[in-house]
Each structure stands twice: as structure tokens, then as C-alpha cells.
Design an enzyme around this catalytic site. Sequence first.
Site, short mmCIF file in Angstrom:
data_model
loop_
_atom_site.label_atom_id
_atom_site.label_comp_id
_atom_site.label_asym_id
_atom_site.label_seq_id
_atom_site.Cartn_x
_atom_site.Cartn_y
_atom_site.Cartn_z
N SER A 35 0.78 -1.23 0.00
CA SER A 35 0.00 0.00 0.00
C SER A 35 0.81 1.29 0.00
O SER A 35 0.31 2.32 -0.43
CB SER A 35 -0.93 0.02 1.21
OG SER A 35 -0.19 0.03 2.42
N LYS A 71 -12.12 -0.56 0.19
CA LYS A 71 -11.28 0.21 -0.72
C LYS A 71 -11.97 0.27 -2.09
O LYS A 71 -12.85 1.09 -2.30
CB LYS A 71 -9.88 -0.35 -0.74
CG LYS A 71 -9.18 -0.16 0.63
CD LYS A 71 -7.78 -0.66 0.67
CE LYS A 71 -7.07 -0.24 1.95
NZ LYS A 71 -7.71 -0.71 3.20
#
Length: 437
Positions: A216, A275
Site C-alpha cells: 500500500s 477500498k
Amino acid sequence: MEELSPTHILPGLPLTAPRHAEAPSDRDTLAYGAYFTRALDRLHAESRYRVFVDIERVAGHFPEAIWHAPGGVRPVTVWCSNDYLGMGQHPAVVEALISAAQRSGAGAGGTRNISGNSHPVVTLEAELADLHGKEAALVFSSGYVSNQASLATIGRLIPGCLMISDADNHNSIIEGIRQSGCEKAIFRHNDLADLESILSAAQDRPKIVIFESVYSMDGDVAPVAAITRLARRYGAMTYLDEVHAVGMYGARGAGIAEAQGVSGLIDILEGTLAKAYGVVGGYIAASIPIVDAIRSCAPGFIFTTALPPATAAAACASIRHLKGSDAERSAQRRQVAAVKEALAAEGLPVLDKGTHIVPLLVRDAAACKAAADRLLDRHGIYIQPINYPTVPRGQERLRITPTPLHTDAQIAALVRALAEIWTALGLARAPGRAPSL
């Protein structure tokens, strides 16, 4: 037994402890407060104190939002959302949520073991199992909990298990391994040779290789197919965290494992609904025995209130849409490429690892906070600064996440603002690059 007073805990404080059962006085409470004050003082001194900006999302206008600033409300453009495809405000997702809430109400009614096993959650798990080509799936309250609870439980169910973890794995994985009580081995990030050395040394003992597909903070991609085949060669299970890839990659949005053609070789796939799918919650997908054992034994699942039916219905609508539509992914790839190209042309230190995550390196905590503050106050652009412990010290950054809903005009405004800030704060540009005139 000696009765402890606050002066034992914090030497030098002129306080005494009450000698009978009664509520602590304000003076006694202040002694404990010093612990928390010192912790906050350290964060401030290291420029790591986190300020949460009061943002109000506006349905139908993403990435535009309202900032409830100290002096009044102001419009801002959000450039750091994990709602990667804007699905949190997609009409089909919002309608599914509203419709389910009108049918079933707002809450889940309890844990699934007692009173909260709602039909929309059961339907969602079937949708997730189909997405990944697995026999079953299990939904948790968040992606963090799904990793933590699943790994801790797996370790307790396999005596003598060695947990082999990538060095850059997320904190939720680290905590799950720690709570499992298993022996662990860490292999260098995405290093196949180091991983094989550990696998070979482990010989015939039970073992599981735990890694992510898209990391990430740098946005780099693991060699998922190679790691999976290597683990299989040495008789190890595989656990793949796809939280930053589900919805984003593969023909139906099932992630990097689907894109690399190895979903069937992964024993346990973990993902999030918070997400690319734009809602909230986490999950695992695996064989029926694995899912059932975790469902039956994981405290983080057993004792947590279930997802509300409306949330599950919204997630299901988002997954179904992205299984059949590549329009959002294609548009996002186009805007990501445009942002990277514009940042590089301006000589800004963008880190391009080929994914939708666009880190802009600052490498100093105080400067990173100053850059984020200036972006928000002077330019109406919201990007949260990323510092330790999310990234190592000296790797502080602004993490930009373009979406298909960011316009070309918004990209141009972002790059102009960042160029002004890099000049105003004297931040380092990419080697050999100068600002445009």
C-alpha cells in the site's frame, strides 16, 4: 502487600493514594494523565502527531468534498481516498444500501453466533466465494480484523506451524502472527531466493507463506505466481492479502492472483470491502474446512457484531458491478498514468511501481506535515501526510490515489499546487529535474 501511591508510579509527584474504596480525586487522576501527556508530547516533538481533517463527502460530487475548517466550511478536492474507483457513491451501491436499510433497518442485531446472521451477509459471502473461485468465504468487520483473527486462529490450529512473512507485510498480518504464538520467519521483501532458503530449511514442518499482492505505501506488486509455486514446491500453505488489489485487477476484479492466473493455487485469499468496493468490512475466501474452522474458532469473528444488512447489500452490489464492468478500472488507469506523467514532468519525486498508488516522497516528517497543511489551506487539496510507523523514518510521503472521477483539470490543479509547495518549502526534486518556468 504494599499499597502503591501515585508517587510510586510517577516519582516526584506530591500525591497520595486513597486508603479506602472511593472514586479517585482529580489530583490522583492527574498522575495517570501524565503518562498520556508524555506520549503525545513525543509525537509532537517528532512531527508525528496526527491531525484528522474534518471532511464531509458529498454523494454525487466525489472527489469534491466539504472541509469543516476552523473558520468555516470550505470546498476541497480529495486526493488520498482509498475509495479507489468511487464505488462508495455509485448509484447502484447507494440504492442497494438504502433499499436494504428500508427492509431490514440500520443494525445487524448482534453477533452472527447469536442473532445477526442476516441473509444479505450470507449472500455477500457467496458472491465473494464466486469472485475468487473458492468454496466458501467469511466476512469480518474490517480487513484488519480479517487478517488478525484468521492468522491468529490458523496458527493455533496447526501445531508447530512456521509462519513465513514478507518483511513489508501490513501491521494486521504482523499482529495476527504474533497472536498465533507460532514461530515466525521473515523473508526480504519480494525476495524469492530468501524465501526459498527459509522454506528449504523448514523441511517437512507445517508452514504457511504470508504475503500481499499490492503493497500500500510503495504500490509495488509481489511476484504472486512465483511465490505461490515456490511455496507449493516445498509443501507450504499460502495466505495472500489482496486488499489493495480486489476490484482493481484481473478480468473480474478478483485481484493480482486472478490477473496472474493462480487464484486456484492460493489456499487463503484475504480482501477488503472498504477500498475499491467503497463500503466497509473484510473477508477471507478458501476451502470449506478452512473457512468453517476459522468461523468456529476465531474470537475476532465470534464476538464481533455482524455487518449490518444494508452494508452487506451495498458491498454485494459493488462486487457484482465490478465483476461485469471494466469501465471504472480503465478510466482509473488512464487518470493514474496522467498524474504520474505530469508529476514527473514537473520534476517532483514520484515513485512509480506500476500500480494505482502514487507516492510522492518528502523524506522528512515535519516537511511532510507542512506540505499537507499548505496543500489544504492554500490550495483546497486534501492529502493526508504519511509518516512513521506507517512508513520507516526518512520515507515520509504524500500518498496520492487518483480515481476515475478525478478530471484532467483537477490533475492540472494538483500538479500546480505541488510545484508551488515544493518551491516554497525548498523540498528536493527528482535528480536532474528542475521546476518548469
